[in-house]
Structures are given as structure tokens and as C-alpha cells.
Design a protein around this motif. Structure first.
Motif, short mmCIF file in Angstrom:
data_model
loop_
_atom_site.label_atom_id
_atom_site.label_comp_id
_atom_site.label_asym_id
_atom_site.label_seq_id
_atom_site.Cartn_x
_atom_site.Cartn_y
_atom_site.Cartn_z
N THR A 63 28.19 -5.64 -17.86
CA THR A 63 28.37 -7.05 -17.51
C THR A 63 29.62 -7.65 -18.13
N ASP A 64 29.88 -7.35 -19.40
CA ASP A 64 31.04 -7.94 -20.08
C ASP A 64 32.36 -7.49 -19.47
N ASN A 65 32.39 -6.26 -18.93
CA ASN A 65 33.62 -5.71 -18.36
C ASN A 65 33.67 -5.83 -16.84
N GLU A 66 32.66 -6.45 -16.26
CA GLU A 66 32.58 -6.64 -14.81
C GLU A 66 32.84 -5.32 -14.06
N VAL A 67 32.10 -4.30 -14.47
CA VAL A 67 32.24 -2.97 -13.87
C VAL A 67 31.75 -3.03 -12.42
N ASP A 68 32.56 -2.52 -11.49
CA ASP A 68 32.14 -2.51 -10.09
C ASP A 68 31.76 -1.13 -9.60
N THR A 69 32.10 -0.07 -10.37
CA THR A 69 31.77 1.30 -9.97
C THR A 69 31.29 2.09 -11.18
N VAL A 70 30.15 2.74 -11.05
CA VAL A 70 29.62 3.61 -12.12
C VAL A 70 29.59 5.04 -11.60
N VAL A 71 30.14 5.96 -12.40
CA VAL A 71 30.08 7.39 -12.11
C VAL A 71 29.15 8.02 -13.15
#
Length: 349
Positions: A63-71
Motif C-alpha cells: 500500500t505505501d509503495n502503490e504497487v500495481d504488479t506482484v510477481v
């Protein structure tokens, strides 16, 4: 379009390779690598964050890094490398559950890429010649990495129902091999003599470690394609693999093959699970039509050339019975006891 990508398991060999390959993609603005220990290899321009995916901290990172893709690459195949079978299962299954719970809360998430395995198909005498993605296992893996991966895929499908707005790509890789990676298969075919089940010559498919990184990168930057088999063209048999590696092979009755495998695992020569014995008995074939037509991925290596790239690293340490080039006195004793009790076959392919 992926902008901020988080890679789990970045300190493992394939996780680091994925980070380095993804670092060459200009469209990806930021890469965050997560693992419980710092990497001992380069991870390109990825930023390392020390965290356990089983911890609530992973939610904050997303959430803090506004991740849009997780591998997700933290499903571990080798039990000894993770501290034993119990630890392996906890990391694989509980870790995936916690990661997906964090992903469900992350409003910025747009895509999930999961590194899975063809071991979910199992290996049995009733298997089809080639498994398509929609096929299910005729006999589920009895334990180990294969069984964990079946559970992981089930949790991913559940996540997809809860977050239909997130694109899912799940890559089922054939056995990974190459000159740098260590897997159950590289351990097996590095042995002084390779134990194979008597009366069987399993069909094997491999995918090169470099093709793994390329496929994962395409899964991040390309379209969402669901579940896809990834393997090099063609097959080789287990006996052909032994010959390419320059190893004699021992024909072991199937019940005894498990015993030999257990002995070799206890002395640290191999790191494998029970599902590998079924694979060496019945083999497995993957249909890769979807890989080419829908994903648009073409491996650089065939099954044979991928295995040959691994075998080339063994040329400086080929084993000949009677020589002094042996890994340890205990390993030698195990091999020699097996060899003295059974015939060694070394047919050329």
C-alpha cells in the motif's frame, strides 16, 4: 502497463534473475524485491526490502509503495533449502495465503503473476500424452512441492474471484534447468551414477533458466493470459538425459528407487521431494500451444539444448568408476553399494 513491480523471493536464484531481466524494461518505473534474507547476487535496479510474506508488513509495503504488479516467486521446490519439509510447506502455503490477503487489500494492485509448476499435473500411467492447461491431474501429487503448488493455485483462483479487477497470469513451468540454477534435476543428473526406476524411461521436458526470466518479464509487461504451460520444444528420456550428462544410470526397482533417493537426500547429494520419483517413472508432457498463440512467448532453448547447457558444466567433473574424483566418502559409499547390487546401463542415444 506495469509501473511499480514487487517480486517475492528475490534472494533466490530465479527471483534475482527475474529482477535483473525486468530491470532492462524501460516501461517498468520501479522494482521492489522482497525476501527474508539479503540477496547474494545482483538484482539489477530493484530495491531490496527485507520482509517475510507471512508478516503483516507485506501489506504496508504494497500500500505505501502503490504497487500495481506482484510477481510471486516464493514457492520453494527444495525442502532442505528451506529448513525441512515443514518449513517448506509453511513458506509455500501459509506464505501465499498471507500474500494474497495483502494483495486483496491493496487498491493499487492491477496484476498478479504467479510462478507455478507443471508438477500440479502429477505423474501417473493414466496421464495424457500432453497436458493442456484445462486438464486436471489424473493423480494428485502425494506431497512436496507439487502438492504445495496445487494448494497455491487454489488460493490464487479464490483470490481471482474476490478481486476480478486484478489480471492473473499463472505460469506452469516444466522442470527448470541451466548452468547456474540448482534444482532437483540438476542434483540428480550430477550424481556419479543416476538411479532410474527399473523398466521405465520417462519422457522429460525442461525449460532453461534464462527462458524462465524472459517468460516472467513478458507476463509482467504483456497481456494477462491466465494459466499457461511453459516448456522448451521436444522431450528427452531420462536415460538420454543421463547420457548427455555423461553419467551411467542404475536401473533400480521402483520401491528401491525411493530408498536410494532417501539415502542420497540424507547425505546431502540431492534435495528433492516424493513427486520427483513419480516423474522419473511415468514422465510428463506439456502442450505449449497457448504459450505461443495467446501469450506470444517463444523459448530460446529447446528441452534438449536447455539440458545440454547444464550438462556442459559437468564436463570438468565427469565421474568414472575407479577414479578419485568423488564428492565425499559417504556419498561414494552410497553410490558404490547401489552399483554393486545392480547393473549399470550406459546406452548411447
Amino acid at each position: 502497463m506495469a509501473r511499480t513491480v514487487l517480486i517475492t523471493g528475490v534472494s533466490r536464484h530465479l527471483g534475482g534473475a527475474c529482477a535483473r531481466r525486468l530491470s532492462r524494461e524501460e516501461s517498468v518505473e520501479r522494482i521492489i524485491g522482497v525476501d527474508v534474507v539479503p540477496p547474494r547476487h545482483g538484482i539489477g535496479r530493484a530495491e531490496f526490502v527485507r520482509a517475510d510474506i507471512r508478516s503483516p508488513l507485506i501489506t504496508r509495503i504494497l500500500t505505501d509503495n502503490e504497487v500495481d504488479t506482484v510477481v510471486h516467486m516464493s514457492v520453494i521446490a527444495t525442502p532442505a533449502a528451506s529448513g525441512g519439509r515443514a518449513s517448506q510447506k509453511e513458506i509455500n502455503v501459509i506464505g501465499t495465503m498471507q500474500l494474497l490477503a495483502a494483495c486483496q487489500k491493496a487498491e493499487s494492485l492491477e496484476r498478479l503473476v504467479v510462478k507455478s509448476t507443471a508438477a500440479v499435473y502429477g505423474s501417473s500411467p493414466k496421464d495424457p500424452a500432453m497436458f493442456k492447461e484445462e486438464y486436471s491431474a489424473r493423480r494428485l501429487p502425494g506431497g512436496g512441492w507439487g502438492r504445495d503448488s496445487v494448494e497455491v493455485e487454489g488460493y490464487v483462483r479464490g483470490f481471482a474471484r474476490r478481486r476480478p479487477d486484478v489480471g492473473i497470469t499463472m505460469l506452469r513451468f516444466a522442470n527448470v534447468i541451466g548452468p547456474r540454477v540448482r534444482t532437483a534435476m540438476t542434483d540428480l543428473f550430477s550424481l556419479p551414477a543416476v538411479p532410474l526406476p527399473l523398466g521405465y524411461d520417462a519422457r522429460l521436458q525442461f525449460v532453461h533458466e534464462d527462458d524462465v526470466a524472459d517468460a516472467l518479464t513478458l507476463a509482467v509487461t504483456g497481456p494477462d493470459v491466465g494459466t499457461v504451460n511453459i516448456a522448451g520444444d521436444g522431450i528427452i528420456t531420462a536415460s538420454q538425459a543421463a547420457n548427455i550428462a555423461g553419467r551411467p544410470f542404475i536401473s533400480v526397482p521402483k520401491p528401491g528407487a525411493g530408498l536410494v533417493s532417501g539415502m542420497l537426500q540424507r547425505v546431502g547429494m540431492i534435495d528433492t521431494g516424493p513427486d520427483q520419483l513419480d516423474l522419473l517413472t511415468f514422465g510428463r508432457g506439456l502442450d505449449t500451444t497457448r504459450m505461443r498463440e495467446e501469450m506470444g512467448f517463444e523459448p530460446r532453448y529447446t528441452t534438449r539444448t536447455a539440458f545440454e547447457s547444464f550438462a556442459a558444466t559437468l564436463t570438468h567433473r565427469r565421474f568414472f568408476l575407479g577414479t578419485a574424483v568423488r564428492p565425499s566418502w559417504m556419498a561414494t559409499e552410497v553410490a558404490e553399494r547401489a552399483i554393486s547390487a545392480m547393473d549399470i546401463t550406459g546406452k548411447k542415444d
